[in-house]
Design a protein around this motif. Structure first.
Motif, PDB file in Angstrom:
ATOM      1  N   ILE A   4     -36.198  67.024  19.140  1.00 54.95           N
ATOM      2  CA  ILE A   4     -37.153  65.920  19.280  1.00 54.95           C
ATOM      3  C   ILE A   4     -38.213  66.273  20.309  1.00 54.95           C
ATOM      4  O   ILE A   4     -39.391  65.979  20.133  1.00 54.95           O
ATOM      5  CB  ILE A   4     -36.429  64.608  19.644  1.00 54.95           C
ATOM      6  N   GLY A   5     -37.803  66.891  21.384  1.00 50.60           N
ATOM      7  CA  GLY A   5     -38.756  67.361  22.388  1.00 50.60           C
ATOM      8  C   GLY A   5     -39.184  66.315  23.397  1.00 50.60           C
ATOM      9  O   GLY A   5     -38.850  66.408  24.560  1.00 50.60           O
ATOM     10  N   SER A   6     -39.916  65.309  22.957  1.00 49.74           N
ATOM     11  CA  SER A   6     -40.541  64.384  23.893  1.00 49.74           C
ATOM     12  C   SER A   6     -39.627  63.256  24.369  1.00 49.74           C
ATOM     13  O   SER A   6     -40.035  62.465  25.204  1.00 49.74           O
ATOM     14  CB  SER A   6     -41.784  63.767  23.236  1.00 49.74           C
ATOM     15  N   ILE A   7     -38.425  63.165  23.883  1.00 49.38           N
ATOM     16  CA  ILE A   7     -37.546  62.047  24.221  1.00 49.38           C
ATOM     17  C   ILE A   7     -36.849  62.294  25.560  1.00 49.38           C
ATOM     18  O   ILE A   7     -36.290  63.362  25.788  1.00 49.38           O
ATOM     19  CB  ILE A   7     -36.513  61.785  23.099  1.00 49.38           C
ATOM     20  N   PRO A   8     -36.900  61.328  26.457  1.00 49.37           N
ATOM     21  CA  PRO A   8     -36.148  61.472  27.707  1.00 49.37           C
ATOM     22  C   PRO A   8     -34.637  61.489  27.433  1.00 49.37           C
ATOM     23  O   PRO A   8     -34.156  60.854  26.481  1.00 49.37           O
ATOM     24  CB  PRO A   8     -36.536  60.233  28.521  1.00 49.37           C
ATOM     25  N   TYR A   9     -33.895  62.195  28.261  1.00 48.65           N
ATOM     26  CA  TYR A   9     -32.453  62.357  28.104  1.00 48.65           C
ATOM     27  C   TYR A   9     -31.761  60.998  28.020  1.00 48.65           C
ATOM     28  O   TYR A   9     -30.943  60.756  27.139  1.00 48.65           O
ATOM     29  CB  TYR A   9     -31.920  63.170  29.293  1.00 48.65           C
ATOM     30  N   LYS A  10     -32.093  60.090  28.940  1.00 47.72           N
ATOM     31  CA  LYS A  10     -31.446  58.774  28.971  1.00 47.72           C
ATOM     32  C   LYS A  10     -31.798  57.954  27.734  1.00 47.72           C
ATOM     33  O   LYS A  10     -30.941  57.272  27.171  1.00 47.72           O
ATOM     34  CB  LYS A  10     -31.845  58.018  30.238  1.00 47.72           C
ATOM     35  N   THR A  11     -33.026  58.039  27.268  1.00 47.13           N
ATOM     36  CA  THR A  11     -33.433  57.314  26.073  1.00 47.13           C
ATOM     37  C   THR A  11     -32.648  57.789  24.864  1.00 47.13           C
ATOM     38  O   THR A  11     -32.188  56.985  24.046  1.00 47.13           O
ATOM     39  CB  THR A  11     -34.944  57.474  25.824  1.00 47.13           C
ATOM     40  N   LEU A  12     -32.467  59.106  24.748  1.00 51.06           N
ATOM     41  CA  LEU A  12     -31.682  59.643  23.639  1.00 51.06           C
ATOM     42  C   LEU A  12     -30.256  59.107  23.697  1.00 51.06           C
ATOM     43  O   LEU A  12     -29.704  58.687  22.684  1.00 51.06           O
ATOM     44  CB  LEU A  12     -31.688  61.175  23.659  1.00 51.06           C
ATOM     45  N   SER A  13     -29.674  59.086  24.886  1.00 52.20           N
ATOM     46  CA  SER A  13     -28.315  58.555  25.036  1.00 52.20           C
ATOM     47  C   SER A  13     -28.230  57.100  24.598  1.00 52.20           C
ATOM     48  O   SER A  13     -27.297  56.705  23.888  1.00 52.20           O
ATOM     49  CB  SER A  13     -27.838  58.687  26.489  1.00 52.20           C
ATOM     50  N   VAL A  14     -29.212  56.294  24.989  1.00 49.66           N
ATOM     51  CA  VAL A  14     -29.234  54.871  24.620  1.00 49.66           C
ATOM     52  C   VAL A  14     -29.383  54.725  23.114  1.00 49.66           C
ATOM     53  O   VAL A  14     -28.673  53.928  22.479  1.00 49.66           O
ATOM     54  CB  VAL A  14     -30.360  54.127  25.375  1.00 49.66           C
ATOM     55  N   MET A  15     -30.304  55.484  22.509  1.00 49.71           N
ATOM     56  CA  MET A  15     -30.520  55.411  21.064  1.00 49.71           C
ATOM     57  C   MET A  15     -29.253  55.785  20.304  1.00 49.71           C
ATOM     58  O   MET A  15     -28.875  55.128  19.332  1.00 49.71           O
ATOM     59  CB  MET A  15     -31.661  56.339  20.617  1.00 49.71           C
ATOM     60  N   LEU A  16     -28.580  56.853  20.744  1.00 47.89           N
ATOM     61  CA  LEU A  16     -27.358  57.289  20.079  1.00 47.89           C
ATOM     62  C   LEU A  16     -26.268  56.227  20.178  1.00 47.89           C
ATOM     63  O   LEU A  16     -25.558  55.961  19.202  1.00 47.89           O
ATOM     64  CB  LEU A  16     -26.874  58.627  20.653  1.00 47.89           C
ATOM     65  N   LYS A  17     -26.145  55.591  21.341  1.00 48.67           N
ATOM     66  CA  LYS A  17     -25.148  54.521  21.507  1.00 48.67           C
ATOM     67  C   LYS A  17     -25.465  53.340  20.605  1.00 48.67           C
ATOM     68  O   LYS A  17     -24.569  52.758  19.984  1.00 48.67           O
ATOM     69  CB  LYS A  17     -25.068  54.079  22.973  1.00 48.67           C
ATOM     70  N   GLU A  18     -26.736  52.950  20.522  1.00 46.51           N
ATOM     71  CA  GLU A  18     -27.133  51.844  19.652  1.00 46.51           C
ATOM     72  C   GLU A  18     -26.858  52.180  18.191  1.00 46.51           C
ATOM     73  O   GLU A  18     -26.343  51.343  17.437  1.00 46.51           O
ATOM     74  CB  GLU A  18     -28.618  51.521  19.832  1.00 46.51           C
ATOM     75  N   MET A  19     -27.197  53.389  17.788  1.00 50.88           N
ATOM     76  CA  MET A  19     -26.997  53.794  16.405  1.00 50.88           C
ATOM     77  C   MET A  19     -25.517  53.891  16.060  1.00 50.88           C
ATOM     78  O   MET A  19     -25.114  53.579  14.943  1.00 50.88           O
ATOM     79  CB  MET A  19     -27.730  55.116  16.137  1.00 50.88           C
ATOM     80  N   GLU A  20     -24.712  54.307  17.019  1.00 46.99           N
ATOM     81  CA  GLU A  20     -23.263  54.329  16.806  1.00 46.99           C
ATOM     82  C   GLU A  20     -22.737  52.901  16.662  1.00 46.99           C
ATOM     83  O   GLU A  20     -21.945  52.602  15.762  1.00 46.99           O
ATOM     84  CB  GLU A  20     -22.561  55.044  17.958  1.00 46.99           C
ATOM     85  N   ALA A  21     -23.194  51.999  17.528  1.00 39.66           N
ATOM     86  CA  ALA A  21     -22.765  50.594  17.460  1.00 39.66           C
ATOM     87  C   ALA A  21     -23.187  49.947  16.139  1.00 39.66           C
ATOM     88  O   ALA A  21     -22.477  49.088  15.616  1.00 39.66           O
ATOM     89  CB  ALA A  21     -23.334  49.817  18.643  1.00 39.66           C
ATOM     90  N   ASP A  22     -24.329  50.372  15.584  1.00 39.56           N
ATOM     91  CA  ASP A  22     -24.814  49.833  14.312  1.00 39.56           C
ATOM     92  C   ASP A  22     -24.160  50.517  13.112  1.00 39.56           C
ATOM     93  O   ASP A  22     -24.468  50.172  11.959  1.00 39.56           O
ATOM     94  CB  ASP A  22     -26.338  49.984  14.215  1.00 39.56           C
ATOM     95  N   GLY A  23     -23.305  51.493  13.373  1.00 41.95           N
ATOM     96  CA  GLY A  23     -22.595  52.167  12.286  1.00 41.95           C
ATOM     97  C   GLY A  23     -23.411  53.201  11.543  1.00 41.95           C
ATOM     98  O   GLY A  23     -23.050  53.603  10.441  1.00 41.95           O
ATOM     99  N   LEU A  24     -24.521  53.672  12.141  1.00 44.39           N
ATOM    100  CA  LEU A  24     -25.380  54.657  11.478  1.00 44.39           C
ATOM    101  C   LEU A  24     -24.944  56.088  11.742  1.00 44.39           C
ATOM    102  O   LEU A  24     -25.175  56.970  10.909  1.00 44.39           O
ATOM    103  CB  LEU A  24     -26.835  54.485  11.921  1.00 44.39           C
ATOM    104  N   ILE A  25     -24.370  56.322  12.914  1.00 42.36           N
ATOM    105  CA  ILE A  25     -23.939  57.672  13.257  1.00 42.36           C
ATOM    106  C   ILE A  25     -22.498  57.662  13.740  1.00 42.36           C
ATOM    107  O   ILE A  25     -21.980  56.658  14.218  1.00 42.36           O
ATOM    108  CB  ILE A  25     -24.851  58.336  14.320  1.00 42.36           C
ATOM    109  N   LEU A  26     -21.884  58.818  13.596  1.00 41.33           N
ATOM    110  CA  LEU A  26     -20.522  59.032  14.068  1.00 41.33           C
ATOM    111  C   LEU A  26     -20.593  59.937  15.289  1.00 41.33           C
ATOM    112  O   LEU A  26     -21.269  60.967  15.266  1.00 41.33           O
ATOM    113  CB  LEU A  26     -19.689  59.699  12.975  1.00 41.33           C
TER     114      LEU A  26
END
Length: 118
Positions: free
Chosen positions: A51-73
Motif C-alpha cells: 500500500i505504501g502510504s498507509i500509516p502502520y497504526k491505520t493499517l492495524s485499525v483497518m485490519l481489525k475492523e475488517m476482521e470484525a466485519d468478517g471480511l478477512i481472516l
C-alpha cells in the motif's frame, strides 16, 4: 441506481447500500481487499509495503475492523517472532465482483491523457 436501493424516507445508513458503504468505505479497505485478492495471503508488513502510504497504526485499525466485519481472516502462528497472516474470508471474496465492476468502470471512464499544450 435502482429505486429500491435507497427508498425515500429511509436513512441511507439503514439501507443495503449504506451497509455496504460502511463495510468497504474509507480510504484503505478496498485497497487492502485488492492486495489480499491478488496475493491470497499476506502479512502485515507485506500489506504495508504494497500500500505504501498507509500509516502502520491505520493499517492495524483497518485490519481489525475488517476482521470484525468478517471480511478477512487473521491467522496467528505460535512462533518466535510471532507470525500473523491475513486472507479474505468467503464473505470478503463475495465482494470481489463489486470491486471488479469498479475496476471495469474506471477503465472505461479514464479521462483522456492531457497533452502538453500551452
Amino acid at each position: 441506481m435502482r429505486e429500491t436501493c435507497v427508498p425515500s424516507g429511509v436513512a441511507l445508513k439503514d439501507t443495503g447500500f449504506g451497509y455496504t458503504l460502511s463495510i468497504i468505505g474509507g480510504k484503505y479497505k478496498m485497497i487492502i481487499m485488492y492486495w489480499l485478492a491478488e496475493n491470497k495471503v499476506m502479512r502485515h508488513n507485506e500489506l504495508k509495503r504494497s500500500i505504501g502510504s498507509i500509516p502502520y497504526k491505520t493499517l492495524s485499525v483497518m485490519l481489525k475492523e475488517m476482521e470484525a466485519d468478517g471480511l478477512i481472516l487473521r491467522e496467528e502462528f505460535p512462533q518466535v517472532p510471532p507470525k500473523v497472516e491475513y486472507s479474505l474470508t468467503e464473505r470478503g471474496l463475495s465482494l470481489l465482483p463489486l470491486l471488479n465492476m469498479m475496476c471495469e468502470w474506471g477503465e472505461n471512464n479514464l479521462p483522456a491523457p492531457q497533452t502538453g499544450q500551452r
